[in-house]
Design an enzyme around this catalytic site. Structure first.
Site, PDB file in Angstrom:
ATOM      1  N   ARG A  40      27.584 -13.211 -29.903  1.00 45.80           N
ATOM      2  CA  ARG A  40      27.295 -14.588 -29.499  1.00 45.80           C
ATOM      3  C   ARG A  40      28.560 -15.414 -29.293  1.00 45.80           C
ATOM      4  O   ARG A  40      28.561 -16.626 -29.473  1.00 45.80           O
ATOM      5  CB  ARG A  40      26.364 -15.277 -30.512  1.00 45.80           C
ATOM      6  CG  ARG A  40      24.962 -14.671 -30.542  1.00 45.80           C
ATOM      7  CD  ARG A  40      24.074 -15.375 -31.535  1.00 45.80           C
ATOM      8  NE  ARG A  40      22.734 -14.781 -31.561  1.00 45.80           N
ATOM      9  CZ  ARG A  40      21.870 -14.922 -32.551  1.00 45.80           C
ATOM     10  NH1 ARG A  40      22.206 -15.648 -33.604  1.00 45.80           N
ATOM     11  NH2 ARG A  40      20.684 -14.361 -32.495  1.00 45.80           N
ATOM     12  N   ARG A  44      27.212 -21.090 -27.393  1.00 45.46           N
ATOM     13  CA  ARG A  44      26.890 -21.640 -28.698  1.00 45.46           C
ATOM     14  C   ARG A  44      27.915 -22.617 -29.246  1.00 45.46           C
ATOM     15  O   ARG A  44      27.705 -23.827 -29.194  1.00 45.46           O
ATOM     16  CB  ARG A  44      26.634 -20.513 -29.702  1.00 45.46           C
ATOM     17  CG  ARG A  44      25.530 -19.592 -29.252  1.00 45.46           C
ATOM     18  CD  ARG A  44      25.000 -18.733 -30.353  1.00 45.46           C
ATOM     19  NE  ARG A  44      24.360 -19.519 -31.397  1.00 45.46           N
ATOM     20  CZ  ARG A  44      23.411 -19.059 -32.186  1.00 45.46           C
ATOM     21  NH1 ARG A  44      22.999 -17.829 -32.054  1.00 45.46           N
ATOM     22  NH2 ARG A  44      22.890 -19.810 -33.096  1.00 45.46           N
ATOM     23  N   ASP A  89      20.177 -12.820 -22.300  1.00 42.52           N
ATOM     24  CA  ASP A  89      19.266 -12.847 -23.449  1.00 42.52           C
ATOM     25  C   ASP A  89      18.443 -11.569 -23.430  1.00 42.52           C
ATOM     26  O   ASP A  89      18.180 -11.005 -22.353  1.00 42.52           O
ATOM     27  CB  ASP A  89      18.344 -14.066 -23.385  1.00 42.52           C
ATOM     28  CG  ASP A  89      17.567 -14.250 -24.680  1.00 42.52           C
ATOM     29  OD1 ASP A  89      18.071 -14.957 -25.579  1.00 42.52           O
ATOM     30  OD2 ASP A  89      16.468 -13.672 -24.821  1.00 42.52           O
ATOM     31  N   TYR A 164       8.498  -9.388 -30.427  1.00 40.46           N
ATOM     32  CA  TYR A 164       8.279 -10.645 -29.704  1.00 40.46           C
ATOM     33  C   TYR A 164       6.988 -10.593 -28.890  1.00 40.46           C
ATOM     34  O   TYR A 164       6.217 -11.559 -28.855  1.00 40.46           O
ATOM     35  CB  TYR A 164       9.460 -10.938 -28.779  1.00 40.46           C
ATOM     36  CG  TYR A 164      10.652 -11.538 -29.473  1.00 40.46           C
ATOM     37  CD1 TYR A 164      10.568 -12.761 -30.129  1.00 40.46           C
ATOM     38  CD2 TYR A 164      11.885 -10.888 -29.469  1.00 40.46           C
ATOM     39  CE1 TYR A 164      11.664 -13.312 -30.774  1.00 40.46           C
ATOM     40  CE2 TYR A 164      12.993 -11.434 -30.102  1.00 40.46           C
ATOM     41  CZ  TYR A 164      12.872 -12.650 -30.749  1.00 40.46           C
ATOM     42  OH  TYR A 164      13.959 -13.195 -31.376  1.00 40.46           O
TER      43      TYR A 164
END
Length: 357
Positions: A40, A44, A89, A164
């Site tokens: 990441r 961010r 993603d 998910y």
């Protein structure tokens, strides 16, 4: 240049990614210093990331090659890391095949129609390279800009994607996921097998466009026992790794809370296994076994401590890695959004200085 100054993408030596410290470490070869990159790192915590992302939804930003290129390059310029990680993603390939989902701020991926029956499974068609043509374009742009700095492609592992899809979003206990895994093992196996094919295609697209390595994120695998992982999850991850083995690029496997699974995760086909901060790297290496590099594993929260404390903890990671064979320095999970970017820049410089051969 001080460690606080922005640093340019390294387009000089090494002249080609193959000879970079990162790829040499992945292959278990000698390195000029311990290579560093951060999960990441693209986004961010960086103000320049927030500026270019302003007003653009997460999934929309992933489909804009020039924006993806800029965001991926930002931490390379600023921190001088040894590898770039492709900005995207894990749900991008699912969105690309028509799954009705969105990434909601403060929540994460939310699936409008969860997959819970055989009829639901049939909605998951195969991913075609043209479905993600923007990925091919972005990777090609990036490899030209990065020069000798390797680009890491990535994808979500079948278990995490399945979680998910079945739960309909993030879950603390994965109740519906495990209910399917235990209660309808045939449907579960069919779901993971289909996701393995989709994931394999997504990684192939990135590799064929120029990615020098790939990482498979199994973010939720730590919710499983080793027996359940080996029986119900590992075959699908093996299928993913096998599908890209012929390219000869290093394959990295990482999950959170997977200390008990490290050996199995390596056996699934990884060349490098990432460990979170809960297991010392020497112990992680013992569990992974010989012949594979280890990656990690500074606690991301340590970066909120004073500089001296960060260096003490980084030194502990480096000391533990001495007996671990080949080592790639990373955090034990992703960069936290409130992290001071200068702390990351200083950490890269510290690791490079302390491990210079």
């Amino acid at each position: 240049m001080s460690v606080n100054d922005p640093q340019p993408a390294r387009t000089g030596a090494p002249a080609v990614p193959h000879d970079s410290a990162f790829l040499r470490a992945c292959r278990g070869e000698s390195v000029p210093h311990t290579p560093v990159w951060f999960m990441r790192q693209a986004g961010r915590s960086l103000p320049e990331y927030r500026k270019v992302r302003q007003g653009i939804a997460m999934l929309d930003s992933c489909t804009r090659p020039e924006l993806v290129t800029e965001i991926t390059l930002q931490p390379v310029r600023r921190h001088g890391v040894d590898a770039a990680i492709y900005y995207s993603d894990i749900v991008v390939p699912l969105k690309a095949i028509g799954v009705d989902l969105d990434i909601r701020p403060g929540v994460g991926p939310v699936v409008e129609e969860p997959v819970r029956t055989r009829a639901d499974l049939e909605r998951l068609r195969a991913l075609e390279p043209e479905d993600v043509g923007y990925v091919t374009e972005a990777v090609r742009l990036l490899t030209r800009e990065l020069g000798g700095t390797p680009l890491i492609g990535f994808a979500g592992a079948p278990f995490t994607l399945a979680s998910y899809l079945v739960e309909g979003g993030p879950s603390r206990n994965h109740e519906r996921t495990k209910a399917m895994m235990y209660g309808d093992p045939e449907l579960w196996a069919a779901l993971l097998d289909r996701l393995a094919v989709i994931t394999g295609t997504f990684l192939k697209v990135q590799i064929e466009a120029g990615a020098s390595a790939v990482q498979l994120f199994d973010s939720w695998a730590g919710a499983l026992s080793e027996a359940d992982y080996r029986r119900s999850v590992m075959p699908a991850s093996q299928k993913v790794f096998e599908s890209v083995a012929h390219y000869g690029v290093p394959r990295i496997h990482f999950g959170v809370g997977t200390g008990e699974l490290l050996g199995a995760m390596g056996e699934a086909g990884a060349d490098v296994v990432g460990a979170d901060w809960r297991v010392p790297l020497d112990e992680a290496a013992r569990r992974v076994g010989p012949g594979r590099a280890v990656q990690g594993n500074l606690d991301p929260a340590v970066l909120f401590a004073p500089r001296e404390a960060v260096e003490v903890q980084a030194r502990r990671v480096l000391d533990a890695a001495r007996g671990a064979g080949s080592h790639i320095f990373n955090l034990g999970h992703g960069v936290l959004p409130e992290t001071d970017p200068d702390a990351l820049t200083r950490l890269v410089a510290y690791v490079h200085e302390q491990t210079a051969r």
